[in-house]
Design a protein around this motif. Sequence first.
Motif, PDB file in Angstrom:
ATOM      1  N   GLU A  88      75.835  -0.660  42.159  1.00 33.24           N
ATOM      2  CA  GLU A  88      74.931   0.380  41.687  1.00 33.24           C
ATOM      3  C   GLU A  88      73.502  -0.131  41.490  1.00 33.24           C
ATOM      4  O   GLU A  88      72.574   0.653  41.333  1.00 33.24           O
ATOM      5  CB  GLU A  88      75.454   0.962  40.364  1.00 33.24           C
ATOM      6  CG  GLU A  88      76.892   1.467  40.439  1.00 33.24           C
ATOM      7  CD  GLU A  88      77.898   0.400  40.018  1.00 33.24           C
ATOM      8  OE1 GLU A  88      79.001   0.769  39.597  1.00 33.24           O
ATOM      9  OE2 GLU A  88      77.572  -0.813  40.099  1.00 33.24           O
TER      10      GLU A  88
ATOM     11  N   LEU B  52      72.897 -11.740  35.739  1.00 36.29           N
ATOM     12  CA  LEU B  52      73.411 -10.493  36.306  1.00 36.29           C
ATOM     13  C   LEU B  52      74.785 -10.796  36.887  1.00 36.29           C
ATOM     14  O   LEU B  52      74.960 -11.787  37.580  1.00 36.29           O
ATOM     15  CB  LEU B  52      72.503  -9.959  37.405  1.00 36.29           C
ATOM     16  CG  LEU B  52      71.069  -9.625  37.028  1.00 36.29           C
ATOM     17  CD1 LEU B  52      70.311  -9.149  38.260  1.00 36.29           C
ATOM     18  CD2 LEU B  52      71.010  -8.583  35.935  1.00 36.29           C
TER      19      LEU B  52
ATOM     20  N   HIS C  30      81.221  -3.579  41.107  1.00 39.29           N
ATOM     21  CA  HIS C  30      80.503  -3.236  39.886  1.00 39.29           C
ATOM     22  C   HIS C  30      79.491  -4.330  39.599  1.00 39.29           C
ATOM     23  O   HIS C  30      79.783  -5.512  39.777  1.00 39.29           O
ATOM     24  CB  HIS C  30      81.459  -3.117  38.698  1.00 39.29           C
ATOM     25  CG  HIS C  30      82.473  -2.041  38.868  1.00 39.29           C
ATOM     26  ND1 HIS C  30      82.177  -0.703  38.791  1.00 39.29           N
ATOM     27  CD2 HIS C  30      83.812  -2.118  39.126  1.00 39.29           C
ATOM     28  CE1 HIS C  30      83.275   0.007  38.990  1.00 39.29           C
ATOM     29  NE2 HIS C  30      84.280  -0.822  39.199  1.00 39.29           N
ATOM     30  N   GLN C  31      78.322  -3.939  39.152  1.00 43.83           N
ATOM     31  CA  GLN C  31      77.362  -4.908  38.709  1.00 43.83           C
ATOM     32  C   GLN C  31      76.737  -4.414  37.414  1.00 43.83           C
ATOM     33  O   GLN C  31      76.582  -3.219  37.200  1.00 43.83           O
ATOM     34  CB  GLN C  31      76.307  -5.222  39.769  1.00 43.83           C
ATOM     35  CG  GLN C  31      75.450  -4.066  40.220  1.00 43.83           C
ATOM     36  CD  GLN C  31      74.364  -4.517  41.192  1.00 43.83           C
ATOM     37  OE1 GLN C  31      74.415  -4.218  42.375  1.00 43.83           O
ATOM     38  NE2 GLN C  31      73.350  -5.215  40.669  1.00 43.83           N
ATOM     39  N   TRP C  32      76.371  -5.369  36.563  1.00 43.61           N
ATOM     40  CA  TRP C  32      75.779  -5.029  35.278  1.00 43.61           C
ATOM     41  C   TRP C  32      74.934  -6.175  34.769  1.00 43.61           C
ATOM     42  O   TRP C  32      75.083  -7.290  35.249  1.00 43.61           O
ATOM     43  CB  TRP C  32      76.876  -4.681  34.267  1.00 43.61           C
ATOM     44  CG  TRP C  32      77.768  -5.804  33.863  1.00 43.61           C
ATOM     45  CD1 TRP C  32      77.627  -6.653  32.808  1.00 43.61           C
ATOM     46  CD2 TRP C  32      78.964  -6.199  34.546  1.00 43.61           C
ATOM     47  NE1 TRP C  32      78.657  -7.552  32.790  1.00 43.61           N
ATOM     48  CE2 TRP C  32      79.498  -7.291  33.822  1.00 43.61           C
ATOM     49  CE3 TRP C  32      79.627  -5.733  35.676  1.00 43.61           C
ATOM     50  CZ2 TRP C  32      80.678  -7.922  34.222  1.00 43.61           C
ATOM     51  CZ3 TRP C  32      80.798  -6.364  36.061  1.00 43.61           C
ATOM     52  CH2 TRP C  32      81.307  -7.456  35.344  1.00 43.61           C
ATOM     53  N   PRO C  33      73.973  -5.870  33.884  1.00 46.29           N
ATOM     54  CA  PRO C  33      73.675  -4.531  33.373  1.00 46.29           C
ATOM     55  C   PRO C  33      72.916  -3.685  34.386  1.00 46.29           C
ATOM     56  O   PRO C  33      72.388  -4.205  35.346  1.00 46.29           O
ATOM     57  CB  PRO C  33      72.797  -4.842  32.155  1.00 46.29           C
ATOM     58  CG  PRO C  33      72.143  -6.128  32.497  1.00 46.29           C
ATOM     59  CD  PRO C  33      73.148  -6.918  33.287  1.00 46.29           C
ATOM     60  N   ALA C  34      72.873  -2.396  34.157  1.00 52.23           N
ATOM     61  CA  ALA C  34      72.190  -1.488  35.070  1.00 52.23           C
ATOM     62  C   ALA C  34      70.675  -1.590  34.920  1.00 52.23           C
ATOM     63  O   ALA C  34      69.936  -1.438  35.889  1.00 52.23           O
ATOM     64  CB  ALA C  34      72.640  -0.048  34.821  1.00 52.23           C
TER      65      ALA C  34
ATOM     66  N   SER D  35      70.833  -3.294  39.644  1.00 50.06           N
ATOM     67  CA  SER D  35      70.343  -3.669  38.314  1.00 50.06           C
ATOM     68  C   SER D  35      68.824  -3.711  38.373  1.00 50.06           C
ATOM     69  O   SER D  35      68.262  -4.474  39.155  1.00 50.06           O
ATOM     70  CB  SER D  35      70.874  -5.053  37.902  1.00 50.06           C
ATOM     71  OG  SER D  35      72.284  -5.070  37.827  1.00 50.06           O
TER      72      SER D  35
ATOM     73  N   CYS E 198      78.355  -9.525  38.970  1.00 45.60           N
ATOM     74  CA  CYS E 198      78.886  -8.618  39.977  1.00 45.60           C
ATOM     75  C   CYS E 198      80.356  -8.961  40.190  1.00 45.60           C
ATOM     76  O   CYS E 198      80.708 -10.139  40.322  1.00 45.60           O
ATOM     77  CB  CYS E 198      78.105  -8.790  41.272  1.00 45.60           C
ATOM     78  SG  CYS E 198      78.766  -7.911  42.703  1.00 45.60           S
TER      79      CYS E 198
END
Lengths: 109, 114
Positions: free
Chosen positions: B107, B21, B5-9, B109, B23
């Motif tokens: 996904e 960012l 998962h990584q964020w923010p998109a 960023s 992860c």
Amino acid sequence: DAKTTQPNSMESNEEEPVHLPCNHSTISGTDYIHWYRQLPSQGPEYVIHGLTSNVNNRMASLAIAEDRKSSTLILHRATLRDAAVYYCIYAGNNRKLIWGLGTSLAVNP
Amino acid sequence: SQTIHQWPATLVQPVGSPLSLECTVEGTSNPNLYWYRQAAGRGLQLLFYSVGIGQISSEVPQNLSASRPQDRQFILSSKKLLLSDSGFYLCAWRTGQANTGELFFGEGSRLTVL
């Protein structure tokens, strides 16, 4: 650096086979060849990899030249969902994968 | 099963502002971790990779930095963003043998610096 050469773009018709070529003349004997594909605004997705022998999986086949300086990704029956950028890459023992621009595949209905 | 998962998109930041960012990887241990950047219409550029906690290798000179405070956490940072930092940032992991391990990507960023 681990560098590969691919055509910028290719076009295919739906339901027909597609052969995506890749040259990797500087590959060493222990480097695996990897193929990934990327849909717009998504991360790349693994397709297939191989070392010397031809490889098959549910997504594609990989044909590797006997001298290993080139390979071909084969999509047996292209679908519209196969339209993507296809990357051919390999990594040496330094664990780095160097990505080129890939081949943008368009699939016509 | 393993997930990443990584964020923010998506984020829009002004020039000169900081960046972070994040992860995280689940379901595996001691993964090799990577940060890539993809500018519009271009291939992936490797920015950083890490083979263990606190071990970071930088591939290109830039105003970005990376840290790995935990085994399955990889952070990309900047103290002052530049316009040229805009792009699609991708975190990835792999395990197993370095030559054969499949890369799994997050996904992404999308960063826009104005």
